[in-house]
Design an enzyme around this catalytic site. Structure first.
Site, mmCIF file in Angstrom:
data_model
loop_
_atom_site.group_PDB
_atom_site.id
_atom_site.type_symbol
_atom_site.label_atom_id
_atom_site.label_comp_id
_atom_site.label_asym_id
_atom_site.label_seq_id
_atom_site.Cartn_x
_atom_site.Cartn_y
_atom_site.Cartn_z
ATOM 1 N N GLU A 296 -3.457 6.230 7.887
ATOM 2 C CA GLU A 296 -4.227 7.128 7.032
ATOM 3 C C GLU A 296 -5.206 7.936 7.872
ATOM 4 O OE1 GLU A 296 -6.343 4.909 4.103
ATOM 5 O OE2 GLU A 296 -4.591 4.569 2.843
ATOM 6 N N HIS B 40 -14.545 -3.498 8.071
ATOM 7 C CA HIS B 40 -13.821 -3.284 6.812
ATOM 8 C C HIS B 40 -13.990 -4.443 5.835
ATOM 9 C CE1 HIS B 40 -12.042 0.080 8.892
ATOM 10 N NE2 HIS B 40 -11.573 -0.722 9.822
ATOM 11 N N LYS C 151 0.809 -1.221 0.000
ATOM 12 C CA LYS C 151 0.000 0.000 0.000
ATOM 13 C C LYS C 151 0.844 1.274 0.000
ATOM 14 C CE LYS C 151 -4.178 -1.934 2.082
ATOM 15 N NZ LYS C 151 -3.805 -3.333 1.903
ATOM 16 N N ARG D 12 -6.423 -8.515 -8.932
ATOM 17 C CA ARG D 12 -7.101 -9.802 -9.091
ATOM 18 C C ARG D 12 -8.565 -9.539 -9.394
ATOM 19 N NH1 ARG D 12 -9.997 -9.563 -4.409
ATOM 20 N NH2 ARG D 12 -8.957 -8.726 -2.565
#
Length: 643
Positions: A200, A235, A116, A297
């Protein structure tokens, strides 16, 4: 074109790939662990190869065994599905080095987007807006906390190598940061073998918007429009739809164009998804949508894109991997109608969404929708893998109709004795804010108490059961028959042979209930046909209603509502798993709700908490220990007893 395909996966996605390959005339090879020897994907494939013991690390994550199986079975290509090795660049390279076709993006693209921190830096260089945060190499907890303090709470801790909601924690205040960081790192290390994280800024009115992209080896890249995946729990996506509610054409163009630029930046080939986080406090606006990550993917939610575009994305994957150009150009793709998908999990929402493993003696799927499932009646839900057992997908001309039909589909599911989240999905789909499209990633959490309250049978379901019992309906174990013929016939018999207003004692899921039989309303019975059905066996009645099931005993001596052999102060393992942390010790005073230990099972961490104030009498677990279901891990004495 590929002629023989090995699917390096299991469950629903393996079955999904097999269906498209079969339609294309491609031979399929399944792989399986000990736990999956009789699984549906094994039965569907043309050939199946055993690759190891039940734990994923000893089977589905053994790339060497999968490549060996492909060669031995004469396959010329490997499709990784999603999860497991699907985003493992080293495995992709090993497949290519073995002379096989890799049905996925190039290893370099996976590497570029797989971490990430590196991906966000690359996207910023490509002109794609990214979420503010910390992407540094320094992983010292003090440094990470300092960065979080500087960003300002709430923040989101995310595993660098994460995905599928694993290795992710929201932190609302500085005091909770270190505990959340430790938990996140443990889960990340267990799931991905990498405990590094990024920080974040947490968006307070977040919408999760993602764009399906596709590239080929001829330099072509297109998008297949956006999906909204804002309905999430921890999440983990629960319900996805396409297109996104409230998305205007200008914002769609901006977001989808940014997604194409992101794919082009890594010379992308195959199926991929660019995920964005949107600040929806003022609706969807291009300047308030930021890049989060790329999934290199196929996604679990790909069917909603298939439904609105009329394309088979697995077929696209196989054609691109075979060297063909993309089947469609950008101007040949358009949105048709609305599609919504619900993920069906073997879990109990009323018990903190604990996975529910075991056999599916009764399983009846809805017939009004597309069902992508990895199990059939008589199969078993394994404790070794993710508990998702299937997906329900609806395509309609507009969102309102799609939502209504999907709610009906979730309510029509009949599954037993394994518990599912179908009734929770139906409640979510029936929520007024959800129906209006006013969704954020926080909405499930904000309504958790209402959405997860244990279901109770309706008065009609209890009336039907009580009337059946009053008239001595014959019980035939394991036989469904024409259920509603039996029910209505019994009600008619009751009108002739029994007295109205008779009271019947029932045991409903272990709880005594008194039901007063009233004169049956046949119009109401007919109206309830869609939502209530019952099975009859030697021990009583199973009533299925709105996606839930209830065990109703015809002999009040059969149920007591007991504690299943576990005393109130004994904290037992709800499923087999590994103890990852012990947060208490004998002699310690604890408060109701305080975390005692953490159990990792089915790829997720589960906190076991104190049921009341008291003193820890004994601890029978240590970090790293494997425990079996029902094992008593902690015993607490109530405060009044320990005083």
């Amino acid at each position: 074109m590929i002629t023989s395909l090995l699917i390096a996966n299991r469950g629903e996605i393996a079955c999904r790939i097999i269906r498209t390959a079969r339609r294309m005339g491609i031979r399929t090879v399944a792989v399986y662990s000990d736990a999956d020897a009789r699984a549906l994907h094994v039965r569907m494939a043309d050939e199946a190869v055993h690759i190891g013991p039940s734990p994923a690390r000893e089977s589905y994550l053994r790339g060497d065994r999968i490549i060996e199986a492909a060669k031995g079975a004469g396959a010329d290509a490997i499709h990784p599905g999603y999860g497991f090795l699907s985003e493992n660049a080293d495995f992709a390279q090993a497949v290519i080095d073995a002379g096989l076709i890799w049905v996925g993006p190039k290893p370099d693209s996976i590497r570029a987007m797989g971490l990430k921190d590196a991906a966000k830096k690359l996207m910023a260089e490509a002109g794609v807006p990214v979420t503010p945060g910390y992407l540094g190499e320094d992983q010292d907890p003090k440094r990470l906390k300092k960065e979080a303090d500087g960003i300002g709470y709430p923040v989101l801790i995310k595993a660098v190598a994460g995905g599928g909601g694993k290795g992710m924690r929201r932190v609302d205040e500085a005091a909770a940061f270190i505990d959340a960081l430790e938990s996140c790192k443990r889960e990340a290390a267990s799931s991905f073998g990498d405990d590094r994280v990024i920080i974040e800024k947490y968006i307070l009115s977040p919408r999760h918007i993602e764009v399906q992209v596709f590239g080929d080896s001829h330099g072509n890249v297109v998008h297949l429009f956006e999906r909204d995946c804002s309905l999430q729990r921890r999440h983990q996506k629960v319900i996805e739809e396409a297109p996104a509610p409230g998305m205007d054409e200008a914002t769609r163009e901006a977001v989808c164009s940014a997604a194409v630029r992101a794919a082009q930046a890594v010379n992308y080939e195959g199926a991929g998804t660019i995920e964005f986080i949107a600040d929806a406090s003022e609706g969807l606006r291009a300047e308030r949508i930021w890049f989060m990550e790329m999934n290199t993917r196929l996604q679990v939610e790909h069917p909603v894109t298939e439904e609105i575009t009329g394309q088979d994305l697995v077929e696209w994957q196989l054609r691109v991997a075979s060297g063909e150009k993309l089947p469609k150009k950008q101007d040949e793709l358009s949105i048709n109608g609305w599609a919504i998908e619900a993920r069906l999990y073997a879990e109990d929402p009323a018990k903190g969404f604990l996975p529910s493993v075991g056999p599916l003696f009764n399983l009846s799927m809805p017939t009004n929708c597309r069902v992508d499932a990895g199990v059939e009646e008589g199969d078993e839900v394994s404790p070794f893998y993710d508990p998702m057992i299937g997906k329900f997908i609806i395509h309609e001309s507009d969102r309102a109709q799609a939502m209504a039909r999907l709610s009906e589909a979730c309510g029509a599911l009949e599954a037993q004795p394994t518990r599912t989240n179908a009734w929770f999905l139906k409640r979510l789909l029936d929520d007024q804010e959800v129906r209006e499209g006013n969704v954020t990633t926080n909405i499930i959490q904000s309504k958790a108490e209402t959405l997860t309250a244990p279901p109770i049978p309706s008065d009609m379901a209890l009336q039907i059961a009580a009337t059946s019992i009053a008239n001595g309906l014959p019980y035939v174990g394991g036989s469904k028959g024409d259920l509603w013929f039996e029910i209505i016939r019994d009600l008619q018999g009751f009108r002739l042979n029994a007295s109205p207003h008779r009271e019947i004692r029932l045991i409903v899921d272990g709880v005594p209930r008194t039901v007063e039989i009233t004169e049956p309303d046949y119009a109401l019975v007919s109206e309830s046909w869609r939502r209530t059905s019952q099975l009859y066996g030697p021990d009583g009645i199973l009533a299925f209603e709105d996606g839930a099931y209830f065990s109703i005993s015809f002999d009040e001596r059969r149920g007591s509502g007991g504690s299943h052999g576990v005393h109130d102060g004994e904290i037992a393992a709800p499923m087999p798993g590994k103890v990852t942390a012990v947060d208490t010790a004998a002699g310690e005073k604890v408060s109701k709700g305080q975390r005692l230990l953490t159990l990792e099972a089915m790829k997720m961490e589960h906190a076991l908490t104190a049921p009341f104030d008291g003193t820890v009498a004994e601890v029978n677990a240590e970090a790293g220990a494997q425990v079996s279901e029902g094992a008593v891990l902690v015993r607490i004495e109530p405060a009044e007893q320990s005083a």
